[in-house]
Design a protein around this motif. Structure first.
Motif, short mmCIF file in Angstrom:
data_model
loop_
_atom_site.label_atom_id
_atom_site.label_comp_id
_atom_site.label_asym_id
_atom_site.label_seq_id
_atom_site.Cartn_x
_atom_site.Cartn_y
_atom_site.Cartn_z
N GLY A 166 4.50 4.34 6.85
CA GLY A 166 3.38 3.43 6.39
C GLY A 166 2.12 4.36 5.71
N LEU A 167 1.79 5.43 6.34
CA LEU A 167 0.91 6.29 5.91
C LEU A 167 1.20 7.06 4.92
CD1 LEU A 167 -2.01 7.86 6.59
CD2 LEU A 167 -0.75 9.32 7.96
N LEU A 168 2.48 7.38 4.83
CA LEU A 168 2.93 8.03 3.55
C LEU A 168 2.96 7.33 2.28
CD1 LEU A 168 5.84 9.95 4.58
CD2 LEU A 168 4.13 11.15 3.99
N ILE A 169 3.47 5.88 2.51
CA ILE A 169 3.34 4.88 1.30
C ILE A 169 1.80 4.54 0.90
CG2 ILE A 169 3.51 2.50 0.83
CD1 ILE A 169 6.18 2.45 2.77
N LEU A 170 1.00 4.80 1.87
CA LEU A 170 -0.59 4.56 1.40
C LEU A 170 -1.00 5.67 0.61
CD1 LEU A 170 -2.34 2.77 4.70
CD2 LEU A 170 -1.78 1.91 2.20
N ILE A 171 -0.55 6.88 0.97
CA ILE A 171 -0.95 8.25 0.19
C ILE A 171 -0.42 8.10 -1.16
CG2 ILE A 171 -0.78 10.73 0.06
CD1 ILE A 171 -1.00 10.69 3.17
#
Length: 166
Positions: free
Chosen positions: A138-143
């Motif tokens: 999820g964090l990678l998608i947001l970045i």
């Protein structure tokens, strides 16, 4: 070595092993062990220990120790020392002390109750791994979304003024 009075020695030993077997079988799950001594004659002591593996319940521990005690008659009648080694229990007696009489007892197991995982839900480790992986993805998608928004070409909003010449 043989006992000077085998009948008296065996009576005292039998009573000692009976008491120790009951104590060990009733012990908690951390240690199914008991040790003690008894006077078997004038100035003659016998020291004994009994122990079961911790995975045994009280009934099976008692049965194992009773079977071990029955084996004493065939090999150790009137002897001053003997060891009976079985897969799940051990009996030992000697005319000299062979164990630490001042051993500190093990603490009781903690009484806090924790919910046991149900078979359909998996265990806590699996749940933790899934949460960590989902958080990282999820964090990678947001970045990636943030990078795309800031790196896209900006539209020039040129306002062209037409000047007419006459």
């Amino acid at each position: 070595m043989n006992a000077s009075n085998p009948a008296q020695f065996n009576r005292a030993l039998s009573e000692l092993l009976n008491n120790l077997s009951s104590e060990a079988a009733a012990s908690g799950p951390l240690r199914k062990y008991a040790a003690g001594n008894a006077l078997t004659g004038i100035l003659q002591m016998v020291y004994a220990t009994v122990q079961c593996t911790p995975d045994m319940d009280q009934q099976n521990c008692t049965a194992c120790l009773n079977y071990g005690r029955s084996e004493l008659g065939g090999c150790c009648y009137g002897r001053m020392g003997c060891r009976i080694l079985r897969p799940n229990c051990v009996l030992r007696f000697e005319s000299n002390p062979f164990y630490n009489e001042t051993a500190v007892p093990l603490p009781s197991p903690p009484t806090t109750s924790s919910p046991t995982p149900s078979p359909g839900n998996g265990n806590n480790t699996t749940r933790t791994v899934i949460i960590v992986i989902a958080s990282v993805v999820g964090l990678l998608i947001l970045i990636i979304i943030a990078i795309c928004i800031f790196k896209r070409p900006k539209r020039n909003k040129d306002i062209s003024i037409k000047v007419e010449s006459k």
